[in-house]
Design a protein around this motif. Structure first.
Motif, mmCIF file in Angstrom:
data_model
loop_
_atom_site.group_PDB
_atom_site.id
_atom_site.type_symbol
_atom_site.label_atom_id
_atom_site.label_comp_id
_atom_site.label_asym_id
_atom_site.label_seq_id
_atom_site.Cartn_x
_atom_site.Cartn_y
_atom_site.Cartn_z
ATOM 1 N N GLU A 1 -1.347 -17.294 -4.949
ATOM 2 C CA GLU A 1 -0.313 -16.209 -5.013
ATOM 3 C C GLU A 1 -1.147 -14.959 -5.594
ATOM 4 O O GLU A 1 -0.270 -14.030 -6.304
ATOM 5 C CB GLU A 1 0.771 -16.624 -6.295
ATOM 6 N N GLN A 2 -2.420 -14.863 -5.319
ATOM 7 C CA GLN A 2 -3.089 -13.586 -5.720
ATOM 8 C C GLN A 2 -2.487 -12.301 -5.117
ATOM 9 O O GLN A 2 -2.059 -12.160 -3.996
ATOM 10 C CB GLN A 2 -4.528 -13.718 -5.142
ATOM 11 N N LYS A 3 -2.275 -11.344 -5.988
ATOM 12 C CA LYS A 3 -1.889 -10.251 -5.704
ATOM 13 C C LYS A 3 -3.096 -9.020 -4.963
ATOM 14 O O LYS A 3 -3.958 -9.372 -5.303
ATOM 15 C CB LYS A 3 -1.095 -9.196 -6.536
ATOM 16 N N GLN A 4 -2.578 -8.596 -4.088
ATOM 17 C CA GLN A 4 -3.434 -7.386 -3.416
ATOM 18 C C GLN A 4 -2.891 -6.139 -3.316
ATOM 19 O O GLN A 4 -1.309 -6.206 -3.042
ATOM 20 C CB GLN A 4 -3.864 -8.026 -1.864
ATOM 21 N N VAL A 5 -3.447 -4.968 -3.307
ATOM 22 C CA VAL A 5 -2.655 -3.779 -2.830
ATOM 23 C C VAL A 5 -3.486 -3.441 -1.601
ATOM 24 O O VAL A 5 -4.709 -3.369 -1.520
ATOM 25 C CB VAL A 5 -3.085 -2.848 -4.039
ATOM 26 N N LEU A 6 -2.685 -3.339 -0.554
ATOM 27 C CA LEU A 6 -3.133 -2.818 0.814
ATOM 28 C C LEU A 6 -3.023 -1.381 0.958
ATOM 29 O O LEU A 6 -1.809 -0.915 0.706
ATOM 30 C CB LEU A 6 -2.462 -3.578 1.796
ATOM 31 N N VAL A 7 -3.918 -0.564 1.581
ATOM 32 C CA VAL A 7 -3.640 0.571 2.178
ATOM 33 C C VAL A 7 -3.561 0.225 3.720
ATOM 34 O O VAL A 7 -4.573 -0.129 4.358
ATOM 35 C CB VAL A 7 -4.675 1.753 1.898
ATOM 36 N N VAL A 8 -2.604 0.772 4.369
ATOM 37 C CA VAL A 8 -2.292 0.410 5.790
ATOM 38 C C VAL A 8 -2.285 1.694 6.627
ATOM 39 O O VAL A 8 -1.455 2.890 5.938
ATOM 40 C CB VAL A 8 -1.038 -0.226 6.115
#
Length: 160
Positions: A60-67
């Motif tokens: 359940e690790q959160k990530q912040v993605l820039v797409v």
């Protein structure tokens, strides 16, 4: 298992049909929690997207993605302790003067700004005792120094 598709549309007017510009299928184990504008993080002249996602295959690790707004492909992934409790993320404009939009993230007891070009943390502001950071938003260039500023909404206190 659900798959999420990030689609980019061109809307010339509300009465006209929309044009599908790009699509990118995200992995089945990624759950999108939030999307927001990222500004132009890769300097291609197109608006990019910042997303907070949860990787259900990785504890359940959160990530912040820039797409990329042009292709839908991920440009940057912010992971680790700095984004594990990410609650809000948005592009705020160019903070470090490199010509690319940078990313502000509310994560745990801190507001953090990351480079839109490299993903490196540029600065961190701890929340004062008795307050809680709730959301962050771009604030233009309030002090006139030529770089972007940000606004942070808090709760629990009327001072910072």
């Amino acid at each position: 298992m659900k798959h999420f598709l990030l689609a980019t549309f061109a809307i010339s007017s509300p009465a006209l049909a929309q044009t599908l510009l790009s699509t990118h299928l995200l992995p089945a184990d990624v759950l999108i929690l939030q999307t927001a504008e990222a500004g132009d993080a890769n300097a291609d002249g197109k608006q990019d997207v910042v997303m907070i996602v949860r990787d259900t295959a990785n504890n359940e690790q959160k990530q912040v993605l820039v797409v990329s707004g042009a292709t839908g492909m991920p440009l940057l992934t912010l992971t680790g302790a700095n984004v594990q409790s990410a609650g809000d993320a948005v592009g705020i404009g160019d903070v470090d003067g490199d010509g690319r939009s940078d990313i502000a993230v509310i994560s745990g007891p801190n507001a953090r700004v990351f480079s839109g070009a490299t993903g490196a943390q540029l600065w961190s502001l701890p929340q004062p005792t008795g307050t809680g950071f709730r959301c962050v938003m771009p604030a233009g260039d309030q002090d006139g120094n030529g770089t972007a500023d940000l606004a942070i909404a808090t709760e629990g206190s009327n001072t910072l």
